[in-house]
Write an enzyme that holds these catalytic residues in place. Sequence first.
Site, mmCIF file in Angstrom:
data_model
loop_
_atom_site.group_PDB
_atom_site.id
_atom_site.type_symbol
_atom_site.label_atom_id
_atom_site.label_comp_id
_atom_site.label_asym_id
_atom_site.label_seq_id
_atom_site.Cartn_x
_atom_site.Cartn_y
_atom_site.Cartn_z
ATOM 1 N N TRP A 10 43.162 27.039 36.058
ATOM 2 C CA TRP A 10 43.458 27.773 34.821
ATOM 3 C C TRP A 10 42.208 28.424 34.226
ATOM 4 O O TRP A 10 42.290 29.181 33.277
ATOM 5 C CB TRP A 10 44.089 26.839 33.782
ATOM 6 N N HIS A 95 33.171 26.569 42.982
ATOM 7 C CA HIS A 95 33.862 27.840 42.721
ATOM 8 C C HIS A 95 32.811 28.939 42.582
ATOM 9 O O HIS A 95 31.735 28.719 42.014
ATOM 10 C CB HIS A 95 34.706 27.711 41.447
ATOM 11 N N GLU A 167 37.752 31.137 49.460
ATOM 12 C CA GLU A 167 38.036 32.137 48.426
ATOM 13 C C GLU A 167 37.056 33.304 48.560
ATOM 14 O O GLU A 167 35.941 33.245 48.012
ATOM 15 C CB GLU A 167 37.874 31.516 47.041
ATOM 16 N N SER A 213 43.716 36.131 44.457
ATOM 17 C CA SER A 213 44.866 36.969 44.095
ATOM 18 C C SER A 213 46.156 36.574 44.817
ATOM 19 O O SER A 213 46.943 37.437 45.190
ATOM 20 C CB SER A 213 44.540 38.451 44.318
ATOM 21 N N GLY A 234 44.507 31.342 40.757
ATOM 22 C CA GLY A 234 43.948 31.554 39.422
ATOM 23 C C GLY A 234 44.973 32.203 38.503
ATOM 24 O O GLY A 234 45.824 31.534 37.922
ATOM 25 N N GLY A 235 44.924 33.517 38.418
ATOM 26 C CA GLY A 235 45.768 34.271 37.481
ATOM 27 C C GLY A 235 47.243 33.894 37.516
ATOM 28 O O GLY A 235 47.859 33.661 36.467
HETATM 29 C C1 PEP Z 1 40.389 31.391 41.609
HETATM 30 O O1 PEP Z 1 39.763 31.582 40.605
HETATM 31 O O2 PEP Z 1 40.225 30.332 42.234
HETATM 32 C C2 PEP Z 1 41.341 32.417 42.044
HETATM 33 C C3 PEP Z 1 41.753 32.375 43.274
HETATM 34 O O3 PEP Z 1 41.705 33.352 41.123
HETATM 35 P P1 PEP Z 1 42.817 34.517 41.321
HETATM 36 O O4 PEP Z 1 44.026 33.857 41.930
HETATM 37 O O5 PEP Z 1 43.074 35.016 39.937
HETATM 38 O O6 PEP Z 1 42.230 35.529 42.229
#
Ligand code: PEP
Length: 257
Positions: A10, A95, A167, A213, A234-235
């Site tokens: 989050w 992260h 990531e 994403s 994330g989002g």
């Molecule tokens: C994250 O921050 O771990 C992430 C994957 O963010 P998002 O899904 O928004 O790209």
Amino acid sequence: MRKFIVAGNWKMNTTPKEGKTLAKAVLKKAKLGKVKVIFGPPFTHLDKIQRLIKGRKGFATAAQNMHQADSGAYTGEISADMIRAIGTKYVIIGHSERRQYFKETNAILLAKTKKALENKRKVIFCCGESLGTREKGTHFQYVIRQLTSTIFKLSPEEFKDIIIAYEPIWAIGTGKTASPEQAQDMHFAIRAAVKKKMGEKLAEKVSILYGGSVKPANALEIFKQPDVDGGLVGGAALNADDFVKIIDAARKTDMGR
Ligand code: PEP
């Protein structure tokens, strides 16, 4: 059999009240099957969300960060012992936002990981390359080097409580997702490196999550890749309906394995 995991990071979003509403909606609507679902709220409501999921099979919470020291004069920091005391099982370490904005080096990340494991927490360890590194074509070496400098220094006994999250930085919060093939190629390379370093058994057992994403529209295609064992989201984790759809994609994929 590898565990399929969907973890929501989050970040610095939601008040305690909003977080509770979000988690409650997911708890009400999500069908997990054998998928593990992890909520990663801010520290202000980690305890609250942990209490909310208590007794709900398949759900867990994650801290978004922790300090590597046991305790002491580290204003603003949170220790592994504090995380353990409230019953939170997972900690996200490494992260890219922590690496970039808070200058967390591989040495710091290894120390944090060791401390979390010492305290019987499981670690979601993040790795991933920048756009520049991918464009140079050195992304495989880069990511494996991140792992070699950190979690590959653990003993196999310690490593069994590691979950890896790949990531690519260029895909985080940008709306750009790695293609399913790009994700698979990197996950395959990571698993091969784990096999070389930790042995076949741990390579087969370690869950490797994709993050960047992930949304309802792309989750299924990414999760279907043989070396992808779920996602760090994330989002889309901030919207209960979207997160539930992503969990559903994970459940369907997991059932087909
Ligand atoms: C994250 O921050 O771990 C992430 C994957 O963010 P998002 O899904 O928004 O790209």
